[in-house]
Enzyme design. Structure first.
Site, mmCIF file in Angstrom:
data_model
loop_
_atom_site.group_PDB
_atom_site.id
_atom_site.type_symbol
_atom_site.label_atom_id
_atom_site.label_comp_id
_atom_site.label_asym_id
_atom_site.label_seq_id
_atom_site.Cartn_x
_atom_site.Cartn_y
_atom_site.Cartn_z
ATOM 1 N N TRP A 102 0.836 -1.209 0.000
ATOM 2 C CA TRP A 102 0.000 0.000 0.000
ATOM 3 C C TRP A 102 0.863 1.250 0.000
ATOM 4 O O TRP A 102 0.555 2.230 -0.689
ATOM 5 C CB TRP A 102 -0.979 -0.017 1.169
ATOM 6 C CG TRP A 102 -1.973 -1.134 1.067
ATOM 7 C CD1 TRP A 102 -2.161 -2.152 1.953
ATOM 8 C CD2 TRP A 102 -2.916 -1.365 0.007
ATOM 9 N NE1 TRP A 102 -3.152 -2.995 1.513
ATOM 10 C CE2 TRP A 102 -3.629 -2.539 0.324
ATOM 11 C CE3 TRP A 102 -3.229 -0.698 -1.181
ATOM 12 C CZ2 TRP A 102 -4.637 -3.061 -0.498
ATOM 13 C CZ3 TRP A 102 -4.228 -1.214 -2.010
ATOM 14 C CH2 TRP A 102 -4.920 -2.384 -1.657
ATOM 15 N N ASP A 172 -1.774 6.561 6.175
ATOM 16 C CA ASP A 172 -2.854 5.685 5.752
ATOM 17 C C ASP A 172 -3.201 4.815 6.957
ATOM 18 O O ASP A 172 -2.367 4.034 7.435
ATOM 19 C CB ASP A 172 -2.349 4.833 4.570
ATOM 20 C CG ASP A 172 -3.375 3.808 4.076
ATOM 21 O OD1 ASP A 172 -4.436 3.661 4.702
ATOM 22 O OD2 ASP A 172 -3.077 3.152 3.051
ATOM 23 N N LYS A 196 -12.530 -1.856 6.292
ATOM 24 C CA LYS A 196 -11.773 -2.743 7.178
ATOM 25 C C LYS A 196 -12.345 -2.689 8.605
ATOM 26 O O LYS A 196 -12.469 -3.706 9.243
ATOM 27 C CB LYS A 196 -10.290 -2.347 7.215
ATOM 28 C CG LYS A 196 -9.671 -2.083 5.835
ATOM 29 C CD LYS A 196 -9.114 -3.331 5.175
ATOM 30 C CE LYS A 196 -8.916 -3.173 3.681
ATOM 31 N NZ LYS A 196 -7.779 -2.364 3.277
#
Ligand code: PLP
Length: 361
Positions: A102, A172, A196
């Site tokens: 990511w 993030d 999530k």
């Protein structure tokens, strides 16, 4: 069918009480005679709902007034561009720490818009640790430093934040938002896709320090300018209405049923400890991350034998423990144990693993 224990990295489990409340309110949300899915985002009922959601999030995360909470779309991945377009605006430079896929994707995306440097990486050991940094790691004239706080795929987390001095830190937090308290004041910007730990897919939350809003590059599309969204209180266009509603229910669950983020952390630590303690004592299974950087949310583990891993995943699935297969880049298994995974789910998984180990000696 009975509900399964879903260990998916995302989309993932939601608290059962949230799903039940959503079901109860499906046909008639607060006397409006309609579902939030059908409702105008310009209606009074919706306006009240989104404002409550925002203030609840600010309350449970202790977000102070100099930050804007934005309800956006496009997932965590759109933030990779949005962060760069909005923040790489003084010296057109940004520093990235590469701790997994990511962070790498965010780095690549930002590279399209300026002078972006990977200042540290843990790729040499398949991202199984968080690289050490200090102030000298970062370029003094970087517009921001970027990290991925919890690395969903590799199961690492920052237990201590990098010291960036006056350079704004961007993180993030897609896979660990609301899992424990975060000191928002240490960051210039935080963002998270909802799927999530917060709601269904479609909603992305950004928490942006106000002084970082309003200086986007000229080429920035209107929809990707934080200022557009901030000025319109996240209602510039139709927002992901239903996901915002589910997020509100999750915020209420954390506040009223769990008792806040300190309590949430306690529960998550208890769950993670159960699994890590077992992995540390097992002769068959072992965790892949160095102990000091282990995530509370995502726990990758392996047997060291791909056939045995596959056998385990198959038998676990049949027993109601689903989505335990590891990411294709790591192999093995990964148990994502987000907020909504009950303690009992991890307890039963560990029992199952013990039995599997005994049967496969
Ligand atoms: C899942 C995930 C993403 C990608 O999110 P999308 O909403 O699918 O774009 C980004 N960062 C992290 C840390 C993630 O876990």
């Amino acid at each position: 069918m009975a509900r399964v224990y879903n260990f998916s990295a995302g989309p993932s489990m939601l608290p059962e009480s949230v799903l039940k409340k959503a079901a109860d309110e499906m046909l008639d949300y607060e006397g409006s005679g309609q579902s939030v899915m059908e409702m105008s985002h310009r209606s009074k009922t919706f306006d009240k709902m989104i404002k409550v959601a925002e203030s609840l999030l600010s309350e449970i995360m202790y977000i102070s007034d100099n930050y804007k909470v934005l309800f956006l779309q496009g997932g965590g991945s759109t933030q990779f561009a949005m962060v760069a377009l909005n923040l790489m605006n003084k010296n057109n430079k940004a520093d990235y720490i590469i701790t997994g896929q990511w962070a790498k994707k965010a780095f690549k995306e930002a590279s399209r818009y300026g002078d972006v440097k990977a200042v540290a990486s843990s790729e040499d050991k398949t991202f199984t640790y968080i690289p050490k940094t200090d102030k000298s790691t970062f370029r003094e004239d970087a517009d921001y430093v970027y990290i991925c706080l919890n690395n969903t795929i590799y199961g690492t987390v920052y237990h201590e934040l990098p010291d960036t001095g006056d350079i704004p830190l961007v993180a993030d937090i897609s896979s660990n938002i609301l899992s424990e308290p975060i000191d928002v004041s240490k960051f210039g910007l935080l963002f998270a896709g909802a799927q999530k730990n917060m709601a269904g897919a479609g909603l992305t939350v950004a928490i942006v320090r106000e002084d970082l809003i309003g200086n986007a590059m000229d080429i920035t599309p209107t929809m990707l300018d934080y200022k557009t969204q901030a000025d319109a209180d996240s209602l510039y266009n139709t927002p992901p209405c239903y996901s915002i509603y589910i997020a509100k229910l999750v915020y209420e669950w954390i506040k009223n049923e769990v008792g806040g983020l300190d309590k949430m952390k306690e529960l998550n630590e208890k769950k993670a400890k159960l699994l890590y303690d077992f992995l540390d004592s097992s002769k068959l299974f072992k965790g892949t991350v160095v102990p000091e950087d282990r995530s509370l949310m995502n726990v990758p583990f392996v047997t060291g034998d791909a056939d045995m891993d596959a056998k385990f995943v198959k038998e676990a699935t049949e027993a109601g423990f689903v989505n335990l297969k590891g990411h294709r880049t790591v192999g093995g298994m990964r148990a994502s144990i987000y907020n909504a995974m009950p303690y009992e789910g991890v307890e039963k998984l560990v029992e199952f693993m013990k039995k599997f180990e005994a049967d496969n000696k």
